[in-house]
Design an enzyme around this catalytic site. Sequence first.
Site, PDB file in Angstrom:
ATOM      1  N   GLU A 111       0.853  -1.189   0.000  1.00 17.12           N
ATOM      2  CA  GLU A 111       0.000   0.000   0.000  1.00 17.12           C
ATOM      3  C   GLU A 111       0.879   1.224   0.000  1.00 17.12           C
ATOM      4  O   GLU A 111       2.027   1.171   0.423  1.00 17.12           O
ATOM      5  CB  GLU A 111      -0.861   0.028   1.276  1.00 17.12           C
ATOM      6  CG  GLU A 111      -1.865  -1.088   1.355  1.00 17.12           C
ATOM      7  CD  GLU A 111      -2.358  -1.283   2.789  1.00 17.12           C
ATOM      8  OE1 GLU A 111      -2.535  -0.275   3.494  1.00 17.12           O
ATOM      9  OE2 GLU A 111      -2.527  -2.435   3.183  1.00 17.12           O
ATOM     10  N   LYS A 113       2.023   4.732   1.534  1.00 16.49           N
ATOM     11  CA  LYS A 113       2.042   5.276   2.888  1.00 16.49           C
ATOM     12  C   LYS A 113       1.597   6.733   2.786  1.00 16.49           C
ATOM     13  O   LYS A 113       2.331   7.595   2.311  1.00 16.49           O
ATOM     14  CB  LYS A 113       3.444   5.168   3.483  1.00 16.49           C
ATOM     15  CG  LYS A 113       3.511   5.521   4.954  1.00 16.49           C
ATOM     16  CD  LYS A 113       4.810   5.021   5.566  1.00 16.49           C
ATOM     17  CE  LYS A 113       4.859   5.257   7.066  1.00 16.49           C
ATOM     18  NZ  LYS A 113       4.973   6.655   7.430  1.00 16.49           N
ATOM     19  N   ASP A 115       0.614  10.413   3.849  1.00 13.26           N
ATOM     20  CA  ASP A 115       1.263  11.287   4.815  1.00 13.26           C
ATOM     21  C   ASP A 115       0.241  12.243   5.432  1.00 13.26           C
ATOM     22  O   ASP A 115      -0.125  13.253   4.833  1.00 13.26           O
ATOM     23  CB  ASP A 115       2.370  12.077   4.101  1.00 13.26           C
ATOM     24  CG  ASP A 115       3.419  12.552   5.075  1.00 13.26           C
ATOM     25  OD1 ASP A 115       3.379  12.121   6.248  1.00 13.26           O
ATOM     26  OD2 ASP A 115       4.265  13.361   4.670  1.00 13.26           O
ATOM     27  N   TYR A 222      -6.875   1.932   5.828  1.00  9.87           N
ATOM     28  CA  TYR A 222      -5.949   0.852   5.494  1.00  9.87           C
ATOM     29  C   TYR A 222      -5.908  -0.320   6.473  1.00  9.87           C
ATOM     30  O   TYR A 222      -5.160  -1.266   6.262  1.00  9.87           O
ATOM     31  CB  TYR A 222      -4.533   1.405   5.347  1.00  9.87           C
ATOM     32  CG  TYR A 222      -4.066   2.277   6.499  1.00  9.87           C
ATOM     33  CD1 TYR A 222      -3.789   1.733   7.733  1.00  9.87           C
ATOM     34  CD2 TYR A 222      -3.901   3.645   6.323  1.00  9.87           C
ATOM     35  CE1 TYR A 222      -3.366   2.524   8.782  1.00  9.87           C
ATOM     36  CE2 TYR A 222      -3.471   4.454   7.370  1.00  9.87           C
ATOM     37  CZ  TYR A 222      -3.208   3.879   8.591  1.00  9.87           C
ATOM     38  OH  TYR A 222      -2.801   4.674   9.618  1.00  9.87           O
ATOM     39  N   LYS A 309      10.582   3.773   3.112  1.00  7.41           N
ATOM     40  CA  LYS A 309      10.501   5.227   2.922  1.00  7.41           C
ATOM     41  C   LYS A 309      11.130   5.622   1.597  1.00  7.41           C
ATOM     42  O   LYS A 309      12.268   5.232   1.318  1.00  7.41           O
ATOM     43  CB  LYS A 309      11.253   5.935   4.058  1.00  7.41           C
ATOM     44  CG  LYS A 309      10.584   5.754   5.408  1.00  7.41           C
ATOM     45  CD  LYS A 309       9.623   6.899   5.672  1.00  7.41           C
ATOM     46  CE  LYS A 309       9.137   6.794   7.104  1.00  7.41           C
ATOM     47  NZ  LYS A 309       8.771   8.019   7.710  1.00  7.41           N
ATOM     48  N   CYS A 401      14.241  46.718  11.424  1.00  2.00           N
ATOM     49  CA  CYS A 401      13.763  46.473  10.061  1.00  2.00           C
ATOM     50  C   CYS A 401      14.886  46.701   9.049  1.00  2.00           C
ATOM     51  O   CYS A 401      15.537  47.738   9.079  1.00  2.00           O
ATOM     52  CB  CYS A 401      12.586  47.395   9.758  1.00  2.00           C
ATOM     53  SG  CYS A 401      12.005  47.247   8.063  1.00  2.00           S
ATOM     54  N   CYS A 404      13.824  49.971   6.893  1.00  5.23           N
ATOM     55  CA  CYS A 404      13.622  51.314   7.427  1.00  5.23           C
ATOM     56  C   CYS A 404      14.245  51.488   8.810  1.00  5.23           C
ATOM     57  O   CYS A 404      14.152  52.550   9.412  1.00  5.23           O
ATOM     58  CB  CYS A 404      12.140  51.655   7.481  1.00  5.23           C
ATOM     59  SG  CYS A 404      11.291  50.784   8.793  1.00  5.23           S
ATOM     60  N   CYS A 419       7.491  44.890  11.455  1.00  6.17           N
ATOM     61  CA  CYS A 419       7.998  46.252  11.439  1.00  6.17           C
ATOM     62  C   CYS A 419       6.796  47.172  11.664  1.00  6.17           C
ATOM     63  O   CYS A 419       5.841  47.148  10.896  1.00  6.17           O
ATOM     64  CB  CYS A 419       8.640  46.573  10.091  1.00  6.17           C
ATOM     65  SG  CYS A 419       8.913  48.348   9.899  1.00  6.17           S
ATOM     66  N   CYS A 425       7.814  52.665   5.956  1.00  4.71           N
ATOM     67  CA  CYS A 425       8.604  51.518   5.531  1.00  4.71           C
ATOM     68  C   CYS A 425       8.252  51.183   4.072  1.00  4.71           C
ATOM     69  O   CYS A 425       7.130  50.765   3.781  1.00  4.71           O
ATOM     70  CB  CYS A 425       8.277  50.350   6.465  1.00  4.71           C
ATOM     71  SG  CYS A 425       9.288  48.911   6.173  1.00  4.71           S
TER      72      CYS A 425
END
Length: 664
Positions: A111, A113, A115, A222, A309, A401, A404, A419, A425
């Site tokens: 099957e 897998k 996620d 499953y 995997k 920042c 600025c 900021c 800015c």
Amino acid sequence: MEIQIKIQQLREELNQHNHNYYVLDHPTISDFEFDSKLKHLQDLELQHPEFFDENSPTQRVGGAITKNFQTVVHENRMYSLDNSYSKEDLQDWENKIQKVLGNVPLQYTCELKYDGASISITYQDGKLLKAVTRGDGFQGDDVTNNIKTIRSIPLQLQDNYPPKFDIRGEIILPLEGFEKMNQELIEIGEQPYSNPRNTASGSLKLQDSAEVAKRPLDCLLYFITGNNLPFQTQYSGLEAARNWGFKVPSQSKLAANLDEVFEFINYWDVHRHDLPYETDGVVIKVDDFNLQNELGYTAKSPRWAIAYKFKSEQVTTQLNSISYQVGRTGAITPVANLEPVQLAGTIVKRASLHNADQIEKLDIRVGDTVFVEKGGEIIPKIIGVSQRGNQAVPTKYINHCPECNSELTRKEGEAQHYCPNYYGCPPQIIGRIQHYISRKAMDIEGLGGETLALLYENGLVKDYSDLYELTVDQVIPLERMAQKSAENLVNGIEKSKEVPFERVLFALGIRYVGETVAKKLAKHYKSITALSQASLMDLILVDEIGDRIAQSVIEFFENQDNIKIIQRLQSFGVQFEIIEKFNPDATDKLVGKTFVISGVFELFSRDDLKKSIEDNGGKVGSSISAKTDFVIAGDNMGPAKLEKANQLGIKIISEQDFVEMIKG
Ligand code: AMP
Ligand code: ZN
């Protein structure tokens, strides 16, 4: 009796259509027909609360709130899987189990897998009884209310199911739905989710099941566990589950030997990218239950199964520097600048680092060799350090920042730095104007990002209200502008004065006020004046407006600069109110009557219904009490409210009944 049969019939029909649509991906009626059948059932259930069933298809929209998820002990433990990473690993595994079994002929079920987040769902007499997260494998959280909103999970089984069993599967967020959710977040200036798996598992723990219902979650199954199961192999178990109504992916295959297992792996290692959801490997299971029993379990996982995997699309490369981007809302995003490297068919130079916490957690430093991975998201991300760089020093997150130089702020409980220099800015200023002119906002044609940057650099626009004073002569000298394009631009700006209030409100770029929220607010307040005068309490009482949005609206209007910009826009003729028609329907027919409304309506929005009650002299109460005269019930009225109204003997009417009351 007849009514009960009709209700039963509709439930069965709707269950079947849900199955056709969400499990088989093969609808046999139109959405419209489906909705009318559902509406019919809702009406009947409302008129006959004695036939209430928590597993009715009408319950899919959610609404139940779970404050604390109950801990539930799994009747059958939820195990992990051992992992393997190569064919040799798999060969070793087979050798080991064959030693126990004595070299018997072995078949394997292969099957994918999936996620996501694992779930165990208990069915009794064909009905969904409860759904529990994996937790630590021994006990998990009861998330039944949330699980029921996932349309592909059957509430009622078909065919010959055993009286009681648990079925296990993975709650996933398909890629398309995930991208869509993120698109919406980006639109309102919010941080997108980092990956489908975490978003799926986070969704299971939301308190409001109506929120879960809105997410495009799915469930792939499953494994079945229970007593006296009517099959003896994993593969036939999958087939049985499919027949009972579960979504069991069709890719699963029975393999006669390890070579066939390798074939399956090789095929899906390549083709998994064509699937609509993420997979991270293949699960190989000894097919025969008798052999499974002989093999048994280790402390953590079954000996009869193993995960292979896939090699993740992961590479290592050097982190050259970290730069910081400032978004239109002032949110700071750290970006990794990498030594260019080939990954999943593209050359990667930059990767997302998310925020300060993430950098600290992974202890990522400039000069390190880092792992870069490409998941379901568009921008690759750094998932850890492979090798510490010579003389690499701990990363110090910026506190000013980069654009600025203002000192950054960070709100309690938020991951992102901001900021605060809203007006000074540059990326915030340009970002806001860009949002203002975007398609879903003012939709100003003939003005793109580059031109905008030039306009700003040349001091021609400092905020979006300046756009309306631009002249053709001012624009022509800009790079790549000519008479025609300059005229188009100015005309485009002129035309935006016709854009309706709700879109103007969205265009203003108030934090957390996305398209939908702007619509709600515009409809409720009708004018910017009324909205700007609303108190926090007022705002929170508007449907679907929470604390966070309300607070942000208040802050926006507290700022005198914003007020000035709005006044300027108003003076240019931008729409700041909904022009209301005179209401000839107002009467005093409902004077002295108190109404409570519950559920969702077809003819009215909830706000309109409230308004209509008030226009006709009635009062709107917030909860059912002895003072209530009528409950106007829409779709999905809560069962608790229904019971209370019945208990107090309060008349329950439909929206049609209400229309009759105020008519003529
Ligand atoms: P891991 O979390 O890496 O230990 O992997 C075990 C988990 O894989 C299980 O708990 C399941 O949630 C998940 N899983 C995904 N697809 C399958 C599948 N086809 N069979 C068994 N487990 C699966
Ligand atoms: Zn700044």
